[in-house]
Design an enzyme around this catalytic site. Structure first.
Site, PDB file in Angstrom:
ATOM      1  NE  ARG A 287     -67.532  22.722  10.532  1.00 24.87           N
ATOM      2  CZ  ARG A 287     -66.374  23.317  10.814  1.00 24.87           C
ATOM      3  NH1 ARG A 287     -65.567  23.677   9.822  1.00 24.87           N
ATOM      4  NH2 ARG A 287     -66.006  23.550  12.059  1.00 24.87           N
TER       5      ARG A 287
ATOM      6  CG  ASP B 201     -64.852  31.357  13.912  1.00 20.05           C
ATOM      7  OD1 ASP B 201     -65.062  30.831  12.809  1.00 20.05           O
ATOM      8  OD2 ASP B 201     -63.796  31.172  14.559  1.00 20.05           O
TER       9      ASP B 201
ATOM     10  CG  ASN C  34     -62.977  26.388   6.503  1.00 19.74           C
ATOM     11  OD1 ASN C  34     -64.039  26.985   6.390  1.00 19.74           O
ATOM     12  ND2 ASN C  34     -62.461  26.070   7.670  1.00 19.74           N
TER      13      ASN C  34
ATOM     14  CE  LYS D 290     -61.011  33.157   6.952  1.00 18.03           C
ATOM     15  NZ  LYS D 290     -61.964  32.197   7.517  1.00 18.03           N
TER      16      LYS D 290
ATOM     17  CG  HIS E 123     -57.585  32.237  10.779  1.00 17.26           C
ATOM     18  ND1 HIS E 123     -58.483  31.389  11.382  1.00 17.26           N
ATOM     19  CD2 HIS E 123     -56.450  32.166  11.521  1.00 17.26           C
ATOM     20  CE1 HIS E 123     -57.907  30.825  12.446  1.00 17.26           C
ATOM     21  NE2 HIS E 123     -56.675  31.280  12.540  1.00 17.26           N
TER      22      HIS E 123
ATOM     23  CG  HIS F 254     -66.426  27.890   9.616  1.00 15.24           C
ATOM     24  ND1 HIS F 254     -65.382  27.893   8.718  1.00 15.24           N
ATOM     25  CD2 HIS F 254     -66.144  28.874  10.513  1.00 15.24           C
ATOM     26  CE1 HIS F 254     -64.511  28.824   9.063  1.00 15.24           C
ATOM     27  NE2 HIS F 254     -64.945  29.426  10.150  1.00 15.24           N
TER      28      HIS F 254
ATOM     29  CG  HIS G  17     -65.488  20.495  15.239  1.00 18.05           C
ATOM     30  ND1 HIS G  17     -65.020  20.187  13.984  1.00 18.05           N
ATOM     31  CD2 HIS G  17     -64.960  21.712  15.554  1.00 18.05           C
ATOM     32  CE1 HIS G  17     -64.230  21.157  13.554  1.00 18.05           C
ATOM     33  NE2 HIS G  17     -64.182  22.093  14.479  1.00 18.05           N
TER      34      HIS G  17
ATOM     35  CG  HIS H  67     -61.248  34.729  14.439  1.00 19.11           C
ATOM     36  ND1 HIS H  67     -59.963  34.925  13.994  1.00 19.11           N
ATOM     37  CD2 HIS H  67     -61.735  33.698  13.692  1.00 19.11           C
ATOM     38  CE1 HIS H  67     -59.683  34.071  13.029  1.00 19.11           C
ATOM     39  NE2 HIS H  67     -60.746  33.312  12.840  1.00 19.11           N
TER      40      HIS H  67
END
Length: 451
Positions: free
Chosen positions: A73, A313, A103, A156, A188, A71, A317, A242
């Protein structure tokens, strides 16, 4: 007529090469000659001329490592990461190709949003790249054409734990999506209804130790059981991301004809309650890191072939965000830069063979996702190469992390096994922890699976 010089010659390394009679890999000392971004020749001994030579004596030469779940971002959340910083972390970690998740903000659910990501990566990405299309309620009828966009790594779906249009929690919509198109669909797998029912546990306890209590084993097992039934009903191949529970591995081990399986270094290395004692919200991710019995069962699945691939994964953050009180702290940890050294350390500690690790980040990635010309050291294939020193000892440190978040859950961990060189498209882009040639990444191509 004189021989054209190799652009790059890798000499004297122990190479992980395709076995001549089986689908596996073998370790063999060899030289590799590269011309125009492709592997030109592999032989016991290659004598130049070469424009550049890497002396790899004492090192292991692997096919370029592929991380099929990151990810990064961008767009929308670039204070955490962007395509430049994320791919820089990748090459520093020996990763030559990444598949990025949908996402972002906006979510990658249209051809326009997908093209925007390709445009953003061009001339900025340090490693090769592809992007997933998000399956959502509002693009069900377009999924079959969207999955065939050039450089799309697949569709996904978030059955739990996503926001906005990217959450598909009901079986009716899931079945509709599975009936569109042909490529393997990536999931997921957590049961959103159960997560909502149990959210009060996280809120009332306000302690990250309760993250795997809220998102319990049943949350994962319910979802994966439903998913397997839908895959059988529709005849569609799926890939479960995952996997975090032993119970799911018991389900998945007998479903290999229709379901492939990913595990993360985090679930092979960390376990509750220790990880929450030491790291608090910095160990918080979805699905959660669970008790040691799950880690032990996941290791068994790695060794018996239930697991197909390892992905990171990578989900960064900021520290400021992670320092919020649980459960307002976001879930996710960075991992693209630490995947290789964490797993090489497991190899050195005897938990799995080097060959098994390499298969799960190269050849198996190519098989699961239908990648063209990657995953093996083979003449004619793209010259993506990861060179590692199995004897090199280092301590993973936050100061080494190139991700914008600037931290890793593995800070302070001593490892044995380290990346010495990353080669992308025949060009040496990382050597001894330094980026030496930026922005060499190219989009990844996939096979057309239409029958």
């Amino acid at each position: 007529m004189s021989q054209r010089p190799f652009d790059l010659l890798i000499q004297g390394g122990t190479c992980l090469l395709p076995h001549s009679t089986s689908t596996g890999l073998i370790e063999q000392q060899a030289d590799i000659g590269i011309i125009d971004g492709r592997i030109e020749k592999i032989a016991t001994s290659l004598q130049g001329p070469a424009l550049k030579t890497i002396k790899a004596t004492g090192l292991h030469v692997l096919p370029g490592v592929i991380d099929s779940q990151v990810h990064f971002r961008e767009p929308g959340l670039t204070h955490k990461e962007d395509l430049e910083s994320g791919t820089r972390a990748a090459i520093l970690g020996g990763v030559t190709s990444i598949f990025e998740m949908p996402n972002t903000n906006p979510g990658t659910t249209t051809a326009e949003a997908f093209q925007d990501k390709l445009n953003r990566a061009k001339d900025r990405a340090h490693c090769n790249y592809a992007f997933f299309i998000g399956g959502a309620h509002d693009n069900v009828t377009n999924i079959a054409e969207l999955e065939l966009l050039p450089h799309c790594s697949g569709v996904k779906i978030f059955m739990g734990s996503s926001t906005g249009t990217l959450l598909v929690e009901d079986d009716e919509t899931l079945e509709k999506i599975l009936r569109q198109g042909h490529r393997r669909v990536i999931f997921h797998s957590e049961d959103e209804m159960r997560l909502r029912e149990r959210k009060h546990i996280a809120t009332e306890m306000a302690d990250p130790h309760y993250h795997p209590v809220w998102r319990d084993v049943e949350t994962a097992v319910n979802s994966t059981t439903r998913l397997l039934k839908l895959a059988r009903k529709t005849g569609r191949k799926i890939h479960v991301l995952h996997v975090s529970t032993g119970e799911e591995m018991d389900l998945l081990k007998d479903q290999k004809d229709i379901a492939t399986v990913e595990v993360l270094p985090q679930h092979l290395t960390l376990y509750a309650p220790d990880c929450y004692d030491k790291l608090g919200t910095y160990a918080q991710q979805n699905p959660p890191i669970r008790e040691k019995r799950h880690m032990d069962r996941i290791w068994k699945a790695v060794l018996d072939g239930t697991v197909d691939v390892i992905g990171s994964d990578h989900a960064p953050h900021t520290k400021e965000e992670k320092d919020r009180p649980y459960p307002s702290s976001p879930s996710g940890v960075p991992g693209v830069q630490t995947l290789v050294p964490i797993m090489l350390n497991h190899v050195n500690e005897g938990r799995l063979s080097l060959i098994r690790f390499v298969e799960m980040v190269t050849a198996n990635q190519a098989r699961v996702f239908g990648i063209v010309n990657k995953g093996y050291l083979r003449p004619g294939f793209d010259a993506d190469v990861t060179i590692v020193d199995l004897k090199k000892q280092k301590t993973i440190d936050n100061s080494w992390i190139a991700s914008k978040c600037g931290w890793t859950p593995f800070h302070g961990m001593q490892v044995k096994g380290w990346m010495t060189h990353t080669i992308v498209g025949g060009k040496l882009v990382m050597e001894n922890d330094e980026v030496i040639l930026p922005s060499q990444g190219q989009p990844v191509n996939f096979k057309d699976t239409r029958s």
